[in-house]
Design an enzyme around this catalytic site. Structure first.
Site, mmCIF file in Angstrom:
data_model
loop_
_atom_site.group_PDB
_atom_site.id
_atom_site.type_symbol
_atom_site.label_atom_id
_atom_site.label_comp_id
_atom_site.label_asym_id
_atom_site.label_seq_id
_atom_site.Cartn_x
_atom_site.Cartn_y
_atom_site.Cartn_z
ATOM 1 N N THR A 210 39.589 20.670 23.571
ATOM 2 C CA THR A 210 40.640 20.635 22.542
ATOM 3 C C THR A 210 40.697 19.721 21.402
ATOM 4 O O THR A 210 40.639 18.474 21.525
ATOM 5 C CB THR A 210 42.256 20.099 23.013
ATOM 6 O OG1 THR A 210 42.118 20.775 24.745
ATOM 7 C CG2 THR A 210 43.374 20.476 22.444
ATOM 8 N N ALA B 277 38.195 13.753 25.489
ATOM 9 C CA ALA B 277 39.143 13.159 24.828
ATOM 10 C C ALA B 277 40.349 12.470 25.530
ATOM 11 O O ALA B 277 41.465 12.455 25.013
ATOM 12 C CB ALA B 277 39.836 13.846 23.721
ATOM 13 N N GLY B 278 40.106 12.201 26.785
ATOM 14 C CA GLY B 278 40.955 11.724 27.803
ATOM 15 C C GLY B 278 40.945 10.157 27.866
ATOM 16 O O GLY B 278 40.331 9.400 26.892
ATOM 17 N N MET C 280 29.757 10.061 33.080
ATOM 18 C CA MET C 280 30.720 8.806 33.844
ATOM 19 C C MET C 280 31.135 9.070 35.316
ATOM 20 O O MET C 280 31.443 8.264 35.748
ATOM 21 C CB MET C 280 31.936 8.776 32.796
ATOM 22 C CG MET C 280 31.703 7.990 31.687
ATOM 23 S SD MET C 280 33.402 7.728 30.822
ATOM 24 C CE MET C 280 32.754 7.160 29.412
ATOM 25 N N LYS D 167 47.398 2.938 34.372
ATOM 26 C CA LYS D 167 46.736 2.270 33.127
ATOM 27 C C LYS D 167 47.638 2.192 31.685
ATOM 28 O O LYS D 167 47.567 1.037 31.354
ATOM 29 C CB LYS D 167 45.258 2.858 32.852
ATOM 30 C CG LYS D 167 44.287 2.544 33.905
ATOM 31 C CD LYS D 167 43.064 3.262 33.433
ATOM 32 C CE LYS D 167 42.039 2.856 34.573
ATOM 33 N NZ LYS D 167 40.634 3.186 34.206
ATOM 34 N N SER E 156 39.083 3.811 46.766
ATOM 35 C CA SER E 156 38.717 2.790 45.648
ATOM 36 C C SER E 156 37.336 2.016 46.466
ATOM 37 O O SER E 156 37.465 1.216 47.480
ATOM 38 C CB SER E 156 39.585 1.871 45.527
ATOM 39 O OG SER E 156 39.075 0.821 44.531
ATOM 40 N N ASP F 278 36.543 -1.332 30.842
ATOM 41 C CA ASP F 278 35.782 0.205 31.233
ATOM 42 C C ASP F 278 34.668 0.378 30.287
ATOM 43 O O ASP F 278 33.591 0.656 30.377
ATOM 44 C CB ASP F 278 36.801 1.253 31.238
ATOM 45 C CG ASP F 278 37.479 1.499 32.228
ATOM 46 O OD1 ASP F 278 37.154 0.988 33.437
ATOM 47 O OD2 ASP F 278 38.656 2.020 32.291
HETATM 48 P P1 NAP Z 1 41.468 12.830 31.487
HETATM 49 O O1 NAP Z 1 42.083 11.932 30.948
HETATM 50 O O2 NAP Z 1 41.931 13.976 32.565
HETATM 51 O O3 NAP Z 1 40.428 13.821 30.345
HETATM 52 C C1 NAP Z 1 39.749 14.880 30.945
HETATM 53 C C2 NAP Z 1 38.933 15.283 29.819
HETATM 54 O O4 NAP Z 1 37.945 16.283 30.276
HETATM 55 C C3 NAP Z 1 39.587 15.895 28.736
HETATM 56 O O5 NAP Z 1 38.931 15.628 27.625
HETATM 57 C C4 NAP Z 1 39.556 17.390 28.746
HETATM 58 O O6 NAP Z 1 39.344 18.298 27.665
HETATM 59 C C5 NAP Z 1 38.046 17.509 29.530
HETATM 60 N N1 NAP Z 1 37.881 18.519 30.270
HETATM 61 C C6 NAP Z 1 38.293 18.855 31.642
HETATM 62 N N2 NAP Z 1 37.820 19.851 32.043
HETATM 63 C C7 NAP Z 1 36.856 20.389 31.052
HETATM 64 C C8 NAP Z 1 36.182 21.592 30.978
HETATM 65 N N3 NAP Z 1 35.899 22.430 32.187
HETATM 66 N N4 NAP Z 1 35.311 21.660 29.880
HETATM 67 C C9 NAP Z 1 35.413 20.759 28.881
HETATM 68 N N5 NAP Z 1 36.201 19.806 28.882
HETATM 69 C C10 NAP Z 1 36.944 19.473 30.042
HETATM 70 O O7 NAP Z 1 40.212 11.987 32.394
HETATM 71 P P2 NAP Z 1 39.663 10.708 32.184
HETATM 72 O O8 NAP Z 1 40.591 9.608 32.868
HETATM 73 O O9 NAP Z 1 39.400 10.646 30.656
HETATM 74 O O10 NAP Z 1 38.417 10.807 33.023
HETATM 75 C C11 NAP Z 1 37.250 11.540 32.749
HETATM 76 C C12 NAP Z 1 36.098 11.528 33.783
HETATM 77 O O11 NAP Z 1 35.411 10.023 33.767
HETATM 78 C C13 NAP Z 1 36.579 11.573 35.150
HETATM 79 O O12 NAP Z 1 35.590 12.577 35.746
HETATM 80 C C14 NAP Z 1 36.395 9.999 35.788
HETATM 81 O O13 NAP Z 1 36.072 10.288 37.145
HETATM 82 C C15 NAP Z 1 35.282 9.508 34.845
HETATM 83 N N6 NAP Z 1 35.527 8.200 34.679
HETATM 84 C C16 NAP Z 1 34.540 7.206 35.245
HETATM 85 C C17 NAP Z 1 34.572 5.837 34.997
HETATM 86 C C18 NAP Z 1 33.524 5.042 35.622
HETATM 87 O O14 NAP Z 1 33.573 3.878 35.767
HETATM 88 N N7 NAP Z 1 32.428 5.440 35.938
HETATM 89 C C19 NAP Z 1 35.675 5.400 34.502
HETATM 90 C C20 NAP Z 1 36.706 6.126 34.069
HETATM 91 C C21 NAP Z 1 36.541 7.546 34.144
HETATM 92 P P3 NAP Z 1 41.113 18.575 26.965
HETATM 93 O O15 NAP Z 1 41.532 17.593 26.315
HETATM 94 O O16 NAP Z 1 40.532 19.997 26.216
HETATM 95 O O17 NAP Z 1 41.805 19.027 28.389
#
Ligand code: NAP
Length: 271
Positions: free
Chosen positions: A153, A128-129, A215, A66, A15, A102
Site C-alpha cells: 500500500t 510500512a508497518g 526480519m 507498543k 516470547s 528495535d
Molecule cells: P505490521 O505492522 O502488521 O505490518 C505488516 C507489513 O507487511 C505491512 O507493510 C503490510 O503491507 C506488509 N504485508 C503483509 N503481507 C504482505 C504481502 N503478502 N505482500 C506484501 N506486503 C505484505 O507488522 P510489523 O509489526 O511491522 O512486523 C512485520 C514483520 O517483522 C513481522 O513478521 C514480525 O515478526 C517481524 N519483526 C521482527 C522483529 C525482530 O526482532 N526480528 C521485530 C519486529 C518485527 P500493507 O501496508 O500493504 O498491508
C-alpha cells in the site's frame, strides 16, 4: 537485592525474552529476575502500574502494546518518538522513560554480527508497518546513502517518511518504483514471510554482493530469502540477530552494560 524486569504482551507465552535476559544476566553477573506478563488487551496501563508498584525496574513491551507504551511514558528517547512506538520502559525516581531498541538492534546485527557496513550504502526497506517505522531513523543515523521504502500500500510508505521531511536519498512508494534500481542491503519488514508469500520485486533489485535480510525469524529460509538467493543476493540473514540485539540494547539501558550477543545467538540457534 534482586531487581525485577518483565516483558508484557498478549500473547506472550512464545516470547524468547525471559531466556535472553536470563542469559545476559548470567554473563554480566547482574542480579535480576525477568518474567513474562500476559496483560488483557484493555489492561496494559494497569498491569504496568501493578508491576511498578511491586518494585519493577523496567519492562519490554511487545504486540499489541507498543503504541500504548508510547502514550504511557513520561519522557521518550528521540528514536522512540520517531518510531512512534516504545519497546522498552525504564522506571526510576524521575518517572517512566520510553525507548525503542528495535532499530538500533537491526543496525547492530547488520554491522557487527554480519559485518556489513551501512554507511554510504543503498538500502531498500520493504514494508510500512511498525517494524519498518522503527528502523528508519537508526538506518539514516548509520549513514545509509539512500533509503527507499516500498510497500504494497504505497500511501503507507509515504506516510512513514513524512516526519523526516525532505531529505536527500529518502524515498517512499509502491513496489513498481523499484524497476531499474538496485540496492546493497534489502530488508524485508513485511509479514509476507509468515504466510510464505513472495514480494513482487524486480529480479535485479539485489546489487552484486548485496545482503538480503528478513526480519522474520524461526521460519528457516523464508520465501523472501529464497527469492533473494535466486536473484543474486550474496548474503542472507533472518531476524534472529535483530531480536537478540534489541534485547541487549534494552539490557544496556537498564543495567549500564551491554552483553555479548554472540554466545546468546549461538544458544538460540542450537534450539
Ligand atoms: P505490521 O505492522 O502488521 O505490518 C505488516 C507489513 O507487511 C505491512 O507493510 C503490510 O503491507 C506488509 N504485508 C503483509 N503481507 C504482505 C504481502 N503478502 N505482500 C506484501 N506486503 C505484505 O507488522 P510489523 O509489526 O511491522 O512486523 C512485520 C514483520 O517483522 C513481522 O513478521 C514480525 O515478526 C517481524 N519483526 C521482527 C522483529 C525482530 O526482532 N526480528 C521485530 C519486529 C518485527 P500493507 O501496508 O500493504 O498491508
Amino acid at each position: 537485592m534482586t531487581d525485577r524486569y518483565a516483558v508484557i504482551g498478549n500473547p506472550i507465552a512464545h516470547s524468547q525474552s525471559p531466556r535472553l535476559h536470563a542469559e545476559f544476566a548470567r554473563q554480566c553477573h547482574q542480579d535480576i529476575s525477568y518474567e513474562a506478563i500476559h496483560a488483557p488487551r484493555d489492561g496494559f496501563a494497569d498491569a504496568v502500574a501493578a508491576f511498578r508498584t511491586a518494585g519493577g525496574k523496567g519492562m519490554n513491551v511487545t504486540v499489541p502494546f507498543k503504541l500504548e507504551a508510547l502514550d504511557l511514558a513520561d519522557t521518550l528517547s528521540e528514536r522512540a518518538r520517531m518510531a512512534g512506538a516504545v519497546n522498552t520502559l525504564k522506571f526510576d525516581e524521575h518517572g517512566t522513560y520510553g525507548d525503542n531498541t528495535d532499530g538500533v538492534g537491526l543496525v547492530a546485527d547488520i554491522r557487527d554480527r554480519l559485518g556489513v557496513d551501512i554507511d554510504g550504502r543503498r538500502v531498500l526497506l520493504l514494508g510500512a508497518g511498525g517494524a519498518a517505522r522503527g528502523v528508519i531513523l537508526p538506518l539514516l543515523d548509520a549513514g545509509a546513502a539512500a533509503l527507499v521504502i516500498a510497500n504494497r500500500t504505497p500511501e503507507r510508505a509515504v506516510e512513514l517518511i513524512a516526519p523526516f521531511g525532505v531529505r536527500a536519498g529518502l524515498h517512499a512508494g509502491g513496489f513498481g518504483m523499484l524497476a531499474k534500481h538496485d540496492f546493497d542491503i534489502v530488508i524485508n519488514a513485511t509479514s509476507a514471510s509468515l504466510s510464505d508469500q513472495s514480494l513482487p520485486l524486480p529480479p535485479d533489485v539485489f546489487a552484486d554482493g548485496s545482503l538480503a535480510y528478513d526480519m522474520v525469524y524461526g521460519k528457516g529460509t523464508t520465501r523472501f530469502l529464497a527469492d533473494a538467493r535466486a536473484h543474486g543476493a550474496a548474503m542472507l540473514s533472518d531476524g534472529l540477530g535483530m531480536l537478540v540485539a534489541q534485547a541487549a540494547e534494552s539490557f544496556r539501558l537498564w543495567r549500564g552494560v551491554r552483553p555479548d550477543t554472540v554466545p546468546v545467538m549461538a544458544l538460540l540457534q542450537a534450539g
